[in-house]
Design a protein around this motif. Sequence first.
Motif, PDB file in Angstrom:
ATOM      1  N   GLU A  10       0.837  -1.208   0.000  1.00 24.22           N
ATOM      2  CA  GLU A  10       0.000   0.000   0.000  1.00 24.22           C
ATOM      3  C   GLU A  10       0.873   1.261   0.000  1.00 24.22           C
ATOM      4  O   GLU A  10       0.531   2.266  -0.639  1.00 24.22           O
ATOM      5  N   ILE A  11       2.016   1.200   0.693  1.00 22.34           N
ATOM      6  CA  ILE A  11       2.946   2.343   0.663  1.00 22.34           C
ATOM      7  C   ILE A  11       3.425   2.568  -0.767  1.00 22.34           C
ATOM      8  O   ILE A  11       3.465   3.700  -1.250  1.00 22.34           O
ATOM      9  N   ARG A  12       3.775   1.480  -1.454  1.00 22.84           N
ATOM     10  CA  ARG A  12       4.234   1.621  -2.846  1.00 22.84           C
ATOM     11  C   ARG A  12       3.151   2.240  -3.716  1.00 22.84           C
ATOM     12  O   ARG A  12       3.411   3.105  -4.541  1.00 22.84           O
ATOM     13  N   ARG A  13       1.907   1.772  -3.543  1.00 19.09           N
ATOM     14  CA  ARG A  13       0.823   2.318  -4.350  1.00 19.09           C
ATOM     15  C   ARG A  13       0.654   3.811  -4.074  1.00 19.09           C
ATOM     16  O   ARG A  13       0.607   4.629  -5.003  1.00 19.09           O
ATOM     17  N   ILE A  14       0.603   4.182  -2.812  1.00 13.97           N
ATOM     18  CA  ILE A  14       0.344   5.573  -2.449  1.00 13.97           C
ATOM     19  C   ILE A  14       1.510   6.481  -2.813  1.00 13.97           C
ATOM     20  O   ILE A  14       1.331   7.647  -3.155  1.00 13.97           O
ATOM     21  N   SER A  15       2.729   5.926  -2.778  1.00 13.57           N
ATOM     22  CA  SER A  15       3.900   6.759  -3.085  1.00 13.57           C
ATOM     23  C   SER A  15       3.886   7.230  -4.537  1.00 13.57           C
ATOM     24  O   SER A  15       4.562   8.194  -4.890  1.00 13.57           O
ATOM     25  N   ALA A  16       3.087   6.554  -5.377  1.00 11.80           N
ATOM     26  CA  ALA A  16       2.979   6.960  -6.772  1.00 11.80           C
ATOM     27  C   ALA A  16       1.881   8.003  -6.998  1.00 11.80           C
ATOM     28  O   ALA A  16       1.694   8.477  -8.115  1.00 11.80           O
ATOM     29  N   THR A  17       1.151   8.353  -5.933  1.00  9.82           N
ATOM     30  CA  THR A  17       0.096   9.362  -6.085  1.00  9.82           C
ATOM     31  C   THR A  17       0.654  10.746  -5.706  1.00  9.82           C
ATOM     32  O   THR A  17       1.772  10.857  -5.219  1.00  9.82           O
ATOM     33  N   ASP A  18      -0.137  11.771  -5.918  1.00  8.28           N
ATOM     34  CA  ASP A  18       0.304  13.139  -5.636  1.00  8.28           C
ATOM     35  C   ASP A  18       0.229  13.402  -4.126  1.00  8.28           C
ATOM     36  O   ASP A  18      -0.855  13.437  -3.555  1.00  8.28           O
ATOM     37  N   LEU A  19       1.367  13.607  -3.502  1.00  7.47           N
ATOM     38  CA  LEU A  19       1.406  13.823  -2.053  1.00  7.47           C
ATOM     39  C   LEU A  19       1.791  15.260  -1.692  1.00  7.47           C
ATOM     40  O   LEU A  19       2.064  15.558  -0.529  1.00  7.47           O
TER      41      LEU A  19
END
Lengths: 237, 237
Positions: A10-19
């Motif tokens: 889930e960290i990998r998935r979210i790290s690819a989104t706009d933070l």
Amino acid sequence: MIQVALCPSEIRRISATDLTETTAVVFDVLRATSSIITGLAAGVESFIPVRTLEEAQKLKAKDPGLLLAGERGGLPPKGFDLGNSPEEFEKVKGRSVILTTTNGTVAIDSVKSARHVLIGALLNIDALANYLFTHHPNNLLLVCAGTGEEFSLEDAIAAGSLVARLSGDEGLSDSAMITRSLSEQVGDDFYEWLRHTQNGTSLRKIGKDADVRWCAQFSVMDVVGRFKDGKISISTD
Amino acid sequence: MIQVALCPSEIRRISATDLTETTAVVFDVLRATSSIITGLAAGVESFIPVRTLEEAQKLKAKDPGLLLAGERGGLPPKGFDLGNSPEEFEKVKGRSVILTTTNGTVAIDSVKSARHVLIGALLNIDALANYLFTHHPNNLLLVCAGTGEEFSLEDAIAAGSLVARLSGDEGLSDSAMITRSLSEQVGDDFYEWLRHTQNGTSLRKIGKDADVRWCAQFSVMDVVGRFKDGKISISTD
């Protein structure tokens, strides 16, 4: 909205989104982020988290004044100055430390595009809550670093303890709700829960029960660590 | 060992591992797996889960005797015979149903390489527990289908209710422990919890509170659905 990245995938998935509008708090309670908070509270100038042993050694070769710390499989890699036991960092004052661990430093690096990246542990929950009350970010992402590829219960306990301090039901994602519910079950029995987690069990098997006890201390350090420009140091905001 | 895939990214990761010695139970409580269990209990012959609208329509064209059911964004796609409300399947007897939903049918397909793939809902927890007591698999994987890319609390509540019925602390992964802890917090208040989840809130907004109430019923159907050779039907093992 408060969201929780529960596990490494889930960290990998979210790290690819706009933070860019998100404040992230990274928890690797056993033990990387607990070691970082302990070190900062004791007087370590900064921690430099790196992903690989090679990066760590290269950085040390370039600047021999830095200390080299970390673990693989729970133990310090050959030639390192320090392992990853929080108490080791109590004696380090005024120095900077290169830190590489299996999950914690990887998780920190994964969310480096976030607007603010804070370091979380059970040790500094109240300090984090105070920081977040002052800065009230619109989007808060709590990152559970996990172990290898697996979800780690102790990270969710810490994330949930922070959620419980921050809010009512408004703006809680389902992931935030499960961690808050967990923290309600845990109550004050942090050590009892931590010792039964998979990490707690592994650490006790290699003689590191003292580390588990240390990391299970709740809100005993009034320190917020912030990752900025490649380094973690005490936030003075 | 009991493990729980907490969210869609974790399902994708685990689906790439060797599941040949694993029994998987897939939960998409709001609403796909609750609809499947309701339908099987009422006399639906089988469900054929498919990932895409195109696959669903193609299959229907080939065999017009099949019913076409499912949802996108919570509502039945154009030209479908049925949506994804559990009560719709109560009236269907002796027919087979093609089902395509955003997460549930995708999750079922993701773990099709497992030795056994069972369909789980709050509706049939005791039936699942009885099945697992009889078959006692070495590796049990509980799959929380989630919503879009997000973790869904209701799936974890159901997974945790099953964990609570199966075991003591031995052989529980950290992921199983967090779901069991959640189910202890929930107690018997399934509807109260479900209505406050993100899915529960969305369904109530589109007038489907009755579905949430239906899916919150606990262990009222003595049915285990098993996915085998592309079809879900009642397990008679």
